[in-house]
Design a protein around this motif. Structure first.
Motif, PDB file in Angstrom:
ATOM      1  N   GLN A 226      30.404  19.616  73.651  1.00 37.50           N
ATOM      2  CA  GLN A 226      29.892  20.256  74.869  1.00 37.50           C
ATOM      3  C   GLN A 226      29.533  19.177  75.877  1.00 37.50           C
ATOM      4  O   GLN A 226      29.050  18.104  75.510  1.00 37.50           O
ATOM      5  CB  GLN A 226      28.682  21.125  74.545  1.00 37.50           C
ATOM      6  CG  GLN A 226      28.276  22.086  75.648  1.00 37.50           C
ATOM      7  CD  GLN A 226      27.170  23.024  75.185  1.00 37.50           C
ATOM      8  OE1 GLN A 226      26.321  22.655  74.393  1.00 37.50           O
ATOM      9  NE2 GLN A 226      27.180  24.246  75.692  1.00 37.50           N
ATOM     10  N   ARG A 240      25.567  16.494  68.808  1.00 35.67           N
ATOM     11  CA  ARG A 240      25.360  17.722  68.040  1.00 35.67           C
ATOM     12  C   ARG A 240      23.887  17.927  67.656  1.00 35.67           C
ATOM     13  O   ARG A 240      23.367  19.032  67.708  1.00 35.67           O
ATOM     14  CB  ARG A 240      26.239  17.688  66.784  1.00 35.67           C
ATOM     15  CG  ARG A 240      26.304  19.015  66.035  1.00 35.67           C
ATOM     16  CD  ARG A 240      27.272  18.907  64.874  1.00 35.67           C
ATOM     17  NE  ARG A 240      28.615  18.580  65.330  1.00 35.67           N
ATOM     18  CZ  ARG A 240      29.489  19.490  65.751  1.00 35.67           C
ATOM     19  NH1 ARG A 240      29.163  20.782  65.763  1.00 35.67           N
ATOM     20  NH2 ARG A 240      30.696  19.125  66.144  1.00 35.67           N
ATOM     21  N   ALA A 241      23.206  16.838  67.294  1.00 33.23           N
ATOM     22  CA  ALA A 241      21.817  16.949  66.850  1.00 33.23           C
ATOM     23  C   ALA A 241      20.868  17.337  67.982  1.00 33.23           C
ATOM     24  O   ALA A 241      19.762  17.828  67.728  1.00 33.23           O
ATOM     25  CB  ALA A 241      21.368  15.630  66.233  1.00 33.23           C
ATOM     26  N   ARG A 243      21.721  19.439  70.600  1.00 33.26           N
ATOM     27  CA  ARG A 243      22.078  20.698  71.245  1.00 33.26           C
ATOM     28  C   ARG A 243      21.013  21.795  71.111  1.00 33.26           C
ATOM     29  O   ARG A 243      20.762  22.516  72.077  1.00 33.26           O
ATOM     30  CB  ARG A 243      23.423  21.197  70.699  1.00 33.26           C
ATOM     31  CG  ARG A 243      24.587  20.319  71.089  1.00 33.26           C
ATOM     32  CD  ARG A 243      25.888  20.840  70.498  1.00 33.26           C
ATOM     33  NE  ARG A 243      26.950  19.847  70.624  1.00 33.26           N
ATOM     34  CZ  ARG A 243      28.157  19.994  70.106  1.00 33.26           C
ATOM     35  NH1 ARG A 243      28.446  21.103  69.436  1.00 33.26           N
ATOM     36  NH2 ARG A 243      29.065  19.051  70.242  1.00 33.26           N
ATOM     37  N   PRO A 244      20.395  21.981  69.940  1.00 31.07           N
ATOM     38  CA  PRO A 244      19.403  23.065  69.823  1.00 31.07           C
ATOM     39  C   PRO A 244      18.248  22.926  70.818  1.00 31.07           C
ATOM     40  O   PRO A 244      17.809  23.915  71.410  1.00 31.07           O
ATOM     41  CB  PRO A 244      18.922  22.937  68.380  1.00 31.07           C
ATOM     42  CG  PRO A 244      20.062  22.307  67.658  1.00 31.07           C
ATOM     43  CD  PRO A 244      20.650  21.333  68.630  1.00 31.07           C
ATOM     44  N   ARG A 245      17.752  21.687  70.994  1.00 34.46           N
ATOM     45  CA  ARG A 245      16.647  21.477  71.926  1.00 34.46           C
ATOM     46  C   ARG A 245      17.066  21.788  73.360  1.00 34.46           C
ATOM     47  O   ARG A 245      16.344  22.442  74.111  1.00 34.46           O
ATOM     48  CB  ARG A 245      16.159  20.031  71.821  1.00 34.46           C
ATOM     49  CG  ARG A 245      15.077  19.657  72.810  1.00 34.46           C
ATOM     50  CD  ARG A 245      13.848  20.510  72.659  1.00 34.46           C
ATOM     51  NE  ARG A 245      12.854  20.203  73.669  1.00 34.46           N
ATOM     52  CZ  ARG A 245      11.901  21.028  74.050  1.00 34.46           C
ATOM     53  NH1 ARG A 245      11.797  22.231  73.493  1.00 34.46           N
ATOM     54  NH2 ARG A 245      11.035  20.673  74.965  1.00 34.46           N
ATOM     55  N   ALA A 247      19.502  23.806  74.282  1.00 34.64           N
ATOM     56  CA  ALA A 247      19.732  25.252  74.398  1.00 34.64           C
ATOM     57  C   ALA A 247      18.417  25.989  74.592  1.00 34.64           C
ATOM     58  O   ALA A 247      18.322  26.935  75.386  1.00 34.64           O
ATOM     59  CB  ALA A 247      20.448  25.758  73.152  1.00 34.64           C
ATOM     60  N   ALA A 248      17.374  25.560  73.884  1.00 32.63           N
ATOM     61  CA  ALA A 248      16.067  26.208  74.012  1.00 32.63           C
ATOM     62  C   ALA A 248      15.490  26.010  75.410  1.00 32.63           C
ATOM     63  O   ALA A 248      14.954  26.943  76.017  1.00 32.63           O
ATOM     64  CB  ALA A 248      15.114  25.662  72.958  1.00 32.63           C
ATOM     65  N   SER A 251      17.478  28.075  77.912  1.00 28.79           N
ATOM     66  CA  SER A 251      17.161  29.497  77.731  1.00 28.79           C
ATOM     67  C   SER A 251      15.839  29.832  78.392  1.00 28.79           C
ATOM     68  O   SER A 251      15.700  30.870  79.047  1.00 28.79           O
ATOM     69  CB  SER A 251      17.114  29.822  76.242  1.00 28.79           C
ATOM     70  OG  SER A 251      16.716  31.165  76.041  1.00 28.79           O
TER      71      SER A 251
END
Length: 256
Positions: A226, A240-241, A243-245, A247-248, A251
């Protein structure tokens, strides 16, 4: 060696009063007087005084803002000055170095100088006391960095962290990207990351941190990768590690 001293107060009569009393003690040398927080930050950063008489309440940046900008570890011995008893009570409870309540007389000022001499012999204790003061007067605030002082072409530049677009690891240095300008700061990216507000800055990979407000869009890339595109067109491959942060945060921005 004389004790290098800076006076910071937005009231001319208070600056004059402290300077006059300080001039009667041959051990102290007044290197600068400052009328606001910005001048104070510059004076402390460039002149490296051993002592600062610091007004608590000033227009613009107050005394505690100055300490946050410089950092407790880099602050000289501090003697606070204020006309408000409420600050003094909290500071004494937190074992502050000293607190002058305006107006103060000559005897009270000399006691403050005597205490300064003692604290200069035990800087670690003075630093711990200052840290206690900061926790006492601003317990509700997480101390994320609000300003940073950098050098450029032999001059000091004062930046608000909100002005930074992105940060780049450069060995043991950090390169700050601010619009078309870049500034080099002697600190690792990991260490600097700990000082930044995690709601404002996000790490995209090991070598880059980005101001969330500067992200224009997220694009898919080959092999499931991405891409983050900033408003100025700068692109980053998102690890990759991390991405979650990201995305949050994105959002929450949409929700808000």
């Amino acid at each position: 060696m004389k004790i290098r001293t800076v006076i910071v107060d937005d009231e001319p009569w208070a600056r004059k009063r402290i300077a006059t009393l300080l001039g009667t003690d041959p051990e102290f040398e007044l290197v600068r007087t400052c009328s606001n927080g910005d001048e104070a930050i510059e004076a402390i950063a460039t002149l490296a005084p051993q002592v600062v008489f610091l007004d608590v309440q000033m227009s613009g940046l107050d005394g505690f803002d100055v300490i946050e900008a410089i950092g407790v570890a880099a602050m000289p011995i501090v003697v606070f000055a204020t006309a408000h008893q409420e600050y003094a009570l909290r500071a004494f409870d937190a074992q502050a170095l000293d607190y002058l309540i305006k107006p103060f007389d000559e005897d009270r000022f000399r006691r403050a100088l005597d205490r300064v001499r003692k604290e200069l012999q035990r800087p670690a204790e003075a630093q711990a006391g200052l840290q206690s003061v900061m926790h006492a007067v601003r317990p509700e605030r997480k101390k994320f960095l609000q300003r940073v002082v950098v050098t450029s072409a032999g001059r000091l530049v004062f930046l608000k962290t909100a002005e930074i677009d992105w940060l780049e690891a450069s060995g043991n240095y950090v390169t700050l990207h601010v619009g078309r300008e870049t500034y080099l700061l002697r600190e690792t990216l990991t260490a600097f990351d700990e000082k930044l507000d995690p709601e404002q800055f996000v790490r995209l990979h090991r070598s880059a941190i980005v101001n969330v407000e500067r992200i224009r869009q997220l694009l898919p890339w080959s092999r499931g990768e991405q891409i983050a595109v900033l408003r100025d067109g700068t692109q980053f491959t998102i690890g990759r590690a991390f991405r979650p942060r990201l995305a949050a945060l994105m959002s929450n921005a949409v929700t808000d």
